[in-house]
Design a protein around this motif. Structure first.
Motif, PDB file in Angstrom:
ATOM      1  N   LEU A  37       0.794  -1.297  -0.085  1.00 39.99           N
ATOM      2  CA  LEU A  37      -0.004   0.039   0.094  1.00 39.99           C
ATOM      3  C   LEU A  37       1.061   1.208   0.093  1.00 39.99           C
ATOM      4  N   LEU A  38       0.462   2.165  -0.824  1.00 42.15           N
ATOM      5  CA  LEU A  38       1.018   3.684  -0.955  1.00 42.15           C
ATOM      6  C   LEU A  38       0.081   4.520  -0.535  1.00 42.15           C
ATOM      7  N   CYS A  39       0.316   5.648   0.199  1.00 35.71           N
ATOM      8  CA  CYS A  39      -0.622   6.652   0.396  1.00 35.71           C
ATOM      9  C   CYS A  39       0.098   8.025   0.225  1.00 35.71           C
ATOM     10  N   CYS A  52      -3.959  -5.587  -6.711  1.00 32.12           N
ATOM     11  CA  CYS A  52      -5.088  -6.150  -6.948  1.00 32.12           C
ATOM     12  C   CYS A  52      -4.893  -7.401  -8.101  1.00 32.12           C
ATOM     13  N   ASP A  53      -5.583  -8.246  -7.560  1.00 25.73           N
ATOM     14  CA  ASP A  53      -5.436  -9.507  -8.716  1.00 25.73           C
ATOM     15  C   ASP A  53      -5.783  -8.866 -10.148  1.00 25.73           C
ATOM     16  N   PRO A  54      -5.153  -9.218 -11.238  1.00 23.04           N
ATOM     17  CA  PRO A  54      -5.322  -8.714 -12.384  1.00 23.04           C
ATOM     18  C   PRO A  54      -6.699  -9.171 -12.985  1.00 23.04           C
ATOM     19  N   GLU A  55      -7.367 -10.492 -12.611  1.00 26.49           N
ATOM     20  CA  GLU A  55      -8.788 -10.682 -12.905  1.00 26.49           C
ATOM     21  C   GLU A  55      -9.785  -9.743 -12.387  1.00 26.49           C
ATOM     22  N   ASP A  65     -16.629   3.846  -8.681  1.00 26.11           N
ATOM     23  CA  ASP A  65     -16.105   5.105  -9.100  1.00 26.11           C
ATOM     24  C   ASP A  65     -14.871   5.619  -8.554  1.00 26.11           C
ATOM     25  N   CYS A  66     -14.745   5.185  -7.055  1.00 32.69           N
ATOM     26  CA  CYS A  66     -13.566   5.553  -6.292  1.00 32.69           C
ATOM     27  C   CYS A  66     -12.389   4.815  -6.680  1.00 32.69           C
ATOM     28  N   VAL A  67     -12.698   3.718  -7.522  1.00 31.33           N
ATOM     29  CA  VAL A  67     -11.513   2.907  -7.883  1.00 31.33           C
ATOM     30  C   VAL A  67     -10.918   3.394  -9.267  1.00 31.33           C
ATOM     31  N   GLN A  68      -9.716   3.765  -9.286  1.00 30.32           N
ATOM     32  CA  GLN A  68      -9.120   4.101 -10.590  1.00 30.32           C
ATOM     33  C   GLN A  68      -7.958   3.227 -11.031  1.00 30.32           C
ATOM     34  N   PRO A  69      -7.478   3.456 -12.150  1.00 29.16           N
ATOM     35  CA  PRO A  69      -6.082   2.782 -12.317  1.00 29.16           C
ATOM     36  C   PRO A  69      -5.093   3.123 -11.483  1.00 29.16           C
ATOM     37  N   GLY A  70      -4.204   2.475 -11.034  1.00 28.95           N
ATOM     38  CA  GLY A  70      -3.084   2.836 -10.188  1.00 28.95           C
ATOM     39  C   GLY A  70      -2.291   4.071 -10.527  1.00 28.95           C
ATOM     40  N   LYS A  76      -1.885  -2.858 -14.694  1.00 29.92           N
ATOM     41  CA  LYS A  76      -2.493  -4.247 -14.752  1.00 29.92           C
ATOM     42  C   LYS A  76      -2.690  -4.712 -13.206  1.00 29.92           C
ATOM     43  N   HIS A  77      -1.956  -4.402 -12.384  1.00 29.21           N
ATOM     44  CA  HIS A  77      -1.786  -4.880 -10.931  1.00 29.21           C
ATOM     45  C   HIS A  77      -2.030  -3.861  -9.763  1.00 29.21           C
ATOM     46  N   TRP A  78      -2.343  -2.654 -10.119  1.00 26.44           N
ATOM     47  CA  TRP A  78      -2.544  -1.798  -9.090  1.00 26.44           C
ATOM     48  C   TRP A  78      -3.690  -0.857  -9.284  1.00 26.44           C
ATOM     49  N   ASN A  79      -4.531  -0.415  -8.202  1.00 24.42           N
ATOM     50  CA  ASN A  79      -5.653   0.409  -8.136  1.00 24.42           C
ATOM     51  C   ASN A  79      -5.381   1.472  -7.258  1.00 24.42           C
TER      52      ASN A  79
END
Length: 119
Positions: A37-39, A52-55, A65-70, A76-79
């Motif tokens: 986790l980064l903040c 996050c699991d790529p699936e 809506d609160c989940v965006q690409p990392g 592919k792996h981070w939100n």
């Protein structure tokens, strides 16, 4: 969830270390030397990146809506999760748990065994 409750939750997990490897404005939580986790501490609203699991990565972005690409991460792996009140704390914690668990699962077997002893 606010920054203090996020911090307390992350530090309550076994073998977690809190670091600032990217400077004083980015709080980083690691397990086994790997980031889960980064903040950002300098944004107006609380937001954090979790693995996050790529699936599931696309599904979560389409559903919430609160989940965006990392941000600044492998998309592919981070939100990036924007804590805007649109989802409850238990769901935020679930996403943090998933990230932590993915990192733990990627650790060598010996490191995973050592973690089991710290629970």
């Amino acid at each position: 969830m606010d920054i203090e409750s996020l911090r307390e939750y992350c530090l309550s997990k076994p073998a977690v270390e809190e670091t600032f490897p990217f400077g004083p404005e980015t709080l980083v939580y690691k397990v086994g030397g790997k980031i889960f986790l980064l903040c950002s501490l300098d944004s107006d609203s609380l937001q954090f990146n979790v693995k996050c699991d790529p699936e599931k990565v696309i599904e979560l972005r389409e559903r919430y809506d609160c989940v965006q690409p990392g941000y600044h991460m492998n998309k592919k792996h981070w939100n990036t999760i924007v804590v805007d009140g649109s989802v409850n704390n238990s769901l935020l914690k679930e996403w943090i748990d998933d990230s932590y668990d993915l990192i733990v699962a990627s650790l060598p077997a010996k490191a995973r065994e050592q973690l089991k002893g710290k629970k």
